[in-house]
Design a protein around this motif. Sequence first.
Motif, PDB file in Angstrom:
ATOM      1  N   ALA A  26       0.864  -1.182   0.000  1.00 32.85           N
ATOM      2  CA  ALA A  26       0.000   0.000   0.000  1.00 32.85           C
ATOM      3  C   ALA A  26       0.899   1.231   0.000  1.00 32.85           C
ATOM      4  O   ALA A  26       1.875   1.293   0.758  1.00 32.85           O
ATOM      5  N   ILE A  27       0.590   2.194  -0.861  1.00 37.77           N
ATOM      6  CA  ILE A  27       1.422   3.388  -1.004  1.00 37.77           C
ATOM      7  C   ILE A  27       0.545   4.628  -0.940  1.00 37.77           C
ATOM      8  O   ILE A  27      -0.411   4.769  -1.712  1.00 37.77           O
ATOM      9  N   ASN A  28       0.879   5.514  -0.022  1.00 42.04           N
ATOM     10  CA  ASN A  28       0.235   6.828   0.069  1.00 42.04           C
ATOM     11  C   ASN A  28       1.234   7.865  -0.404  1.00 42.04           C
ATOM     12  O   ASN A  28       2.327   7.980   0.171  1.00 42.04           O
ATOM     13  N   PRO A  29       0.922   8.624  -1.437  1.00 40.18           N
ATOM     14  CA  PRO A  29       1.887   9.601  -1.969  1.00 40.18           C
ATOM     15  C   PRO A  29       2.266  10.651  -0.921  1.00 40.18           C
ATOM     16  O   PRO A  29       1.412  11.144  -0.170  1.00 40.18           O
ATOM     17  N   ARG A  30       3.538  10.963  -0.876  1.00 37.69           N
ATOM     18  CA  ARG A  30       4.062  12.040  -0.041  1.00 37.69           C
ATOM     19  C   ARG A  30       5.207  12.685  -0.799  1.00 37.69           C
ATOM     20  O   ARG A  30       5.823  12.059  -1.664  1.00 37.69           O
TER      21      ARG A  30
END
Length: 422
Positions: free
Chosen positions: A364-368
């Motif tokens: 799972a990847i949340n953009p930052r």
Amino acid sequence: MSSPHWSAPVAHAPVDATVAIPGSKSMTNRALILAALAGSPATVTRPLRSRDTELMAGALRSLGVGVGEDFDDWQVLPGELTGPARIDCGLAGTVMRFVPPVAALADGEVVVDGDPYARRRPMGPLITALRELGADIDDGGRGALPFTIRGRGTVEGGTVTIDASGSSQLVSGLLLAAPRFEKGVEVRHVGPPVPSAPHLAMTVEMLRERGAAVEVEDDVWRVAPGPLRGGETVIEPDLSNAAQFLGAALVTGGRVTVPGWPERTTQPGDALRGLLAAMGAEVTSGPDGLTVRGSGTFEGLEADLHEVGELTPVLAALAALASSPSRLTGIAHLRGHETDRLAALVNEINALGGDATELPDGIAINPRPLRGGVFHTYDDHRMVMAAAVLGLAVPGVEVENVATVGKTLPDFTELWGSMVTA
């Protein structure tokens, strides 16, 4: 003193490039195996020339097969398979899974080994299957490299049950050599679904093209004994190796065209059409090839990549630069690839300031906002490609051991630099 790292080039403008991708590794190494087992000379046209395919050619030469060079093509002259021989698999899954069934047909001892990490890759199911089919193998009880095959010049063959949930190559390796086994082979898979189904379809199609009789029914594959034809096999461009180039169009809001994209193919990389479109790319195909255009912003991706796991590193890099979260699932088997790709991707994305979390079967990847830093590659060619994608938008990405990309794409840095500056 010069840096030991490769500085991934930043794209200061939208890319606008046509990138010719070298041949498919998967098709090249299957074609070499089938040519080595054929009843007449064969030609592998427009093959990939990389570490993995050179290791395959070297392995077959060690067993007595003539593999000569005719300009860019390989001329293969089948011969008696003999030992003693020593096979170096490097980190090539296709070599360590495809060559042992062939080596079991040799007359004499054959030692099979590879790079240190290769000794951790799953081989037990293949070793057990080969024993049940009549091969004599001494692996010291490890179920892994290194091991010794005591060939008797023939293998009985027959029916075997295998858990190939770790890699479709475990099935493909048995099928490719099966026409030369006395009874052929019936492979029955029992366990979680086999990953990378397109690669199994590729194996079946290439066997049939060489004259093998193959039947497929659910999780059962049957290959009858019989001669294989020589002749010419023309290798398609490696569509999975196009992922990072096409992805660059998304990252930069530019255009990238890959010429020679086949209208019909068994390569898993063909799934890029739909996956990149789902992220917001404009994807078109025509006589010039496959073209991807980006607008400069793109969305995250929720996708089951079980059948196309090799695309995960580049898609994860794109996800880290996207405008919304991503979940890439169905890829627990990537823990057994050149490295544990799931852990490696999470470690390296987070080291640059990202927010990636390992899931039981994916990421799972949340953009930052990301920052520069050293991106470790773990001797994994696709980690280099992921790092290059990140570097398009993140200044200061320094790629450790970029030379490992030579496993499948030796000219990668030159092709990448030309695309960025085009």
